[in-house]
Design a protein around this motif. Structure first.
Motif, PDB file in Angstrom:
ATOM      1  N   UNK A  90       0.832  -1.208   0.000  1.00 48.51           N
ATOM      2  CA  UNK A  90       0.000   0.000   0.000  1.00 48.51           C
ATOM      3  C   UNK A  90       0.866   1.257   0.000  1.00 48.51           C
ATOM      4  N   UNK A  91       1.967   1.230   0.724  1.00 44.66           N
ATOM      5  CA  UNK A  91       2.868   2.394   0.762  1.00 44.66           C
ATOM      6  C   UNK A  91       3.411   2.685  -0.624  1.00 44.66           C
ATOM      7  N   UNK A  92       3.796   1.631  -1.337  1.00 49.33           N
ATOM      8  CA  UNK A  92       4.300   1.815  -2.692  1.00 49.33           C
ATOM      9  C   UNK A  92       3.213   2.363  -3.610  1.00 49.33           C
ATOM     10  N   UNK A  93       2.013   1.830  -3.455  1.00 46.68           N
ATOM     11  CA  UNK A  93       0.896   2.236  -4.311  1.00 46.68           C
ATOM     12  C   UNK A  93       0.472   3.675  -4.066  1.00 46.68           C
ATOM     13  N   UNK A  94       0.329   4.060  -2.816  1.00 47.16           N
ATOM     14  CA  UNK A  94      -0.165   5.399  -2.493  1.00 47.16           C
ATOM     15  C   UNK A  94       0.888   6.470  -2.798  1.00 47.16           C
ATOM     16  N   UNK A  95       2.148   6.091  -2.838  1.00 46.36           N
ATOM     17  CA  UNK A  95       3.198   7.069  -3.117  1.00 46.36           C
ATOM     18  C   UNK A  95       3.208   7.505  -4.581  1.00 46.36           C
ATOM     19  N   UNK A  96       2.538   6.741  -5.440  1.00 47.57           N
ATOM     20  CA  UNK A  96       2.496   7.066  -6.865  1.00 47.57           C
ATOM     21  C   UNK A  96       1.202   7.804  -7.181  1.00 47.57           C
ATOM     22  N   UNK A  97       1.268   9.095  -7.490  1.00 49.05           N
ATOM     23  CA  UNK A  97       0.044   9.856  -7.747  1.00 49.05           C
ATOM     24  C   UNK A  97      -0.603   9.520  -9.073  1.00 49.05           C
ATOM     25  N   UNK A 132       0.538  18.001  -5.312  1.00 40.74           N
ATOM     26  CA  UNK A 132      -0.181  16.717  -5.284  1.00 40.74           C
ATOM     27  C   UNK A 132       0.810  15.549  -5.195  1.00 40.74           C
ATOM     28  N   UNK A 133       1.871  15.639  -5.985  1.00 39.54           N
ATOM     29  CA  UNK A 133       2.896  14.591  -5.959  1.00 39.54           C
ATOM     30  C   UNK A 133       3.577  14.530  -4.592  1.00 39.54           C
ATOM     31  N   UNK A 134       3.915  15.694  -4.017  1.00 40.55           N
ATOM     32  CA  UNK A 134       4.530  15.719  -2.681  1.00 40.55           C
ATOM     33  C   UNK A 134       3.596  15.096  -1.638  1.00 40.55           C
ATOM     34  N   UNK A 135       2.315  15.385  -1.749  1.00 43.58           N
ATOM     35  CA  UNK A 135       1.349  14.825  -0.797  1.00 43.58           C
ATOM     36  C   UNK A 135       1.321  13.301  -0.885  1.00 43.58           C
ATOM     37  N   UNK A 136       1.351  12.778  -2.102  1.00 43.83           N
ATOM     38  CA  UNK A 136       1.349  11.321  -2.258  1.00 43.83           C
ATOM     39  C   UNK A 136       2.637  10.698  -1.728  1.00 43.83           C
ATOM     40  N   UNK A 137       3.754  11.364  -1.955  1.00 48.26           N
ATOM     41  CA  UNK A 137       5.012  10.853  -1.416  1.00 48.26           C
ATOM     42  C   UNK A 137       4.969  10.846   0.113  1.00 48.26           C
ATOM     43  N   UNK A 138       4.382  11.890   0.686  1.00 45.14           N
ATOM     44  CA  UNK A 138       4.221  11.939   2.146  1.00 45.14           C
ATOM     45  C   UNK A 138       3.338  10.813   2.655  1.00 45.14           C
ATOM     46  N   UNK A 139       2.270  10.526   1.929  1.00 45.14           N
ATOM     47  CA  UNK A 139       1.400   9.404   2.315  1.00 45.14           C
ATOM     48  C   UNK A 139       2.169   8.089   2.245  1.00 45.14           C
ATOM     49  N   UNK A 140       2.966   7.943   1.216  1.00 44.66           N
ATOM     50  CA  UNK A 140       3.772   6.729   1.087  1.00 44.66           C
ATOM     51  C   UNK A 140       4.731   6.571   2.252  1.00 44.66           C
ATOM     52  N   UNK A 141       5.377   7.673   2.656  1.00 45.94           N
ATOM     53  CA  UNK A 141       6.290   7.609   3.813  1.00 45.94           C
ATOM     54  C   UNK A 141       5.530   7.277   5.091  1.00 45.94           C
ATOM     55  N   UNK A 142       4.349   7.859   5.259  1.00 44.84           N
ATOM     56  CA  UNK A 142       3.553   7.613   6.473  1.00 44.84           C
ATOM     57  C   UNK A 142       3.122   6.151   6.557  1.00 44.84           C
ATOM     58  N   UNK A 143       2.646   5.609   5.449  1.00 45.08           N
ATOM     59  CA  UNK A 143       2.230   4.202   5.451  1.00 45.08           C
ATOM     60  C   UNK A 143       3.450   3.302   5.616  1.00 45.08           C
TER      61      UNK A 143
END
Length: 101
Positions: free
Chosen positions: A29-36, A54-65
């Motif tokens: 899921x971390x890999x998937x959510x990090x890709x916008x 938007x891309x930064x937000x997805x990368x942040x989500x990937x790091x969080x997960x």
């Protein structure tokens, strides 16, 4: 008199195994959510600052997960280690009772 303290090692190990499996899912899921999802198809759409945010937000989500996965892995490892130690101590106690010095 107390009935004693009993740990269901099999059950605790089952929880640890389930946590390890869920951590693997979190890793995906971390890999998937990090890709916008912009990729080559979105490159020509000129999203500019909005796209970058938007891309930064997805990368942040990937790091969080990813951090969540790491925490779940740590919990699973701690449960496994504690059950290993419990079993080791339990076996040592049984040996000491059966074969006193």
């Amino acid at each position: 008199m107390s009935d004693g303290f009993v740990v269901d090692v099999v059950r605790v190990r089952g929880v640890a195994d389930a946590l390890a499996a869920s951590a693997d899912v979190l890793g995906g899921a971390a890999d998937s959510v990090a890709d916008p999802g912009f990729g080559a198809a979105g490159a020509g759409r000129n999203y500019r600052d909005l796209g970058a945010a938007y891309t930064r937000a997805h990368l942040g989500l990937g790091r969080a997960v990813g951090a969540w996965k790491s925490s779940v892995d740590d919990i699973s490892d701690a449960l496994t280690a504690s059950m290993n130690e419990y079993e080791s101590q339990d076996e040592a106690t049984v040996r000491a009772i059966e074969f006193p010095r």
